[in-house]
Scaffold this active site. Sequence first.
Site, mmCIF file in Angstrom:
data_model
loop_
_atom_site.group_PDB
_atom_site.id
_atom_site.type_symbol
_atom_site.label_atom_id
_atom_site.label_comp_id
_atom_site.label_asym_id
_atom_site.label_seq_id
_atom_site.Cartn_x
_atom_site.Cartn_y
_atom_site.Cartn_z
ATOM 1 N N ASP A 102 22.780 -26.176 5.288
ATOM 2 C CA ASP A 102 22.663 -27.222 4.263
ATOM 3 C C ASP A 102 21.177 -27.374 3.921
ATOM 4 O OD1 ASP A 102 23.311 -29.359 2.618
ATOM 5 O OD2 ASP A 102 23.521 -30.785 4.236
ATOM 6 N N PHE A 151 30.290 -32.968 0.001
ATOM 7 C CA PHE A 151 30.511 -33.096 1.438
ATOM 8 C C PHE A 151 31.882 -32.529 1.789
ATOM 9 C CE2 PHE A 151 31.300 -35.002 5.551
ATOM 10 C CZ PHE A 151 30.090 -34.723 6.182
ATOM 11 N N VAL A 152 31.885 -31.523 2.645
ATOM 12 C CA VAL A 152 33.131 -30.819 2.946
ATOM 13 C C VAL A 152 33.511 -30.997 4.409
ATOM 14 C CG1 VAL A 152 32.827 -29.118 1.113
ATOM 15 C CG2 VAL A 152 31.896 -28.644 3.388
HETATM 16 P P1 XMP Z 1 21.147 -29.163 7.867
HETATM 17 O O1 XMP Z 1 20.920 -30.160 6.780
HETATM 18 O O2 XMP Z 1 20.293 -29.397 9.064
HETATM 19 O O3 XMP Z 1 22.617 -29.517 8.291
HETATM 20 O O4 XMP Z 1 21.138 -27.737 7.360
HETATM 21 C C1 XMP Z 1 23.337 -28.750 9.128
HETATM 22 C C2 XMP Z 1 24.380 -29.589 9.780
HETATM 23 O O5 XMP Z 1 24.753 -30.683 8.952
HETATM 24 C C3 XMP Z 1 26.136 -30.851 8.932
HETATM 25 N N1 XMP Z 1 26.608 -30.771 7.532
HETATM 26 C C4 XMP Z 1 27.844 -31.022 7.146
HETATM 27 N N2 XMP Z 1 28.925 -31.380 7.844
HETATM 28 N N3 XMP Z 1 30.193 -31.392 5.870
HETATM 29 C C5 XMP Z 1 30.097 -31.554 7.197
HETATM 30 O O6 XMP Z 1 31.094 -31.850 7.814
HETATM 31 C C6 XMP Z 1 29.156 -31.041 5.085
HETATM 32 O O7 XMP Z 1 29.314 -30.891 3.879
HETATM 33 C C7 XMP Z 1 27.912 -30.842 5.766
HETATM 34 N N4 XMP Z 1 26.693 -30.484 5.353
HETATM 35 C C8 XMP Z 1 25.922 -30.456 6.449
HETATM 36 C C9 XMP Z 1 26.697 -29.779 9.806
HETATM 37 O O8 XMP Z 1 27.011 -30.338 11.043
HETATM 38 C C10 XMP Z 1 25.601 -28.774 9.999
HETATM 39 O O9 XMP Z 1 25.594 -28.235 11.283
#
Ligand code: XMP
Length: 178
Positions: A102, A151-152
């Site tokens: 993300d 958000f998924v």
């Molecule tokens: P970053 O922002 O550090 O995020 O790259 C990585 C972690 O964030 C969570 N994440 C999500 N979890 N739906 C989720 O259930 C989403 O759309 C989402 N986007 C980020 C995830 O735990 C990932 O390891």
Amino acid sequence: MEQDMQQILFTQDQVAARVQELAAQITRDYAGKTPLVVGVLRGSFIFMADLVRHLDLPLTLDFMAASSYGAGTTSSGLVNIRLDLHDDIAGRDVLLVEDILDTGNTLSKLVAELKGRHPASLKLCVLLDKPERRTRPLEADYVGFTIPDAFVVGCGLDYDQKYRQLPYIGVLKPSVYE
Ligand code: XMP
Ligand code: MG
């Protein structure tokens, strides 16, 4: 639980087909090697289990955990290793497996940490990539699906620790978390 979904982005069959394609590619790329496949808990557990069952390679498995979102849907920016690997990775071909890339906060921290332990190689494999939200210069070597900024949940991804077990990837209705 489907009533909590605004949209199903990828069905169980679509996910399964894509995971098999990724596994075939990884099997080719790691031919002759014995990779160490590292799953980032908890989100990677379903993807990793599906993936490794299609890898036609000798391999070993390990897990780590980093702190993440808590109950919200936006990253705090703070990352801590909460569970470290069991084994030393020096000289190993490490494949880091995560549910989603993300902002890149979590994975850039983990990648930097693991690189410091001198693996022979380190590659990143994610089920989902949300490039629009990236704040760190990090790309995955293997990506299941590139998705828009929504958000998924499902296939290991949670909202407030729920929905991980869903066999598809869905966009949660905003009314569920607003
Ligand atoms: P970053 O922002 O550090 O995020 O790259 C990585 C972690 O964030 C969570 N994440 C999500 N979890 N739906 C989720 O259930 C989403 O759309 C989402 N986007 C980020 C995830 O735990 C990932 O390891
Ligand atoms: Mg996660």
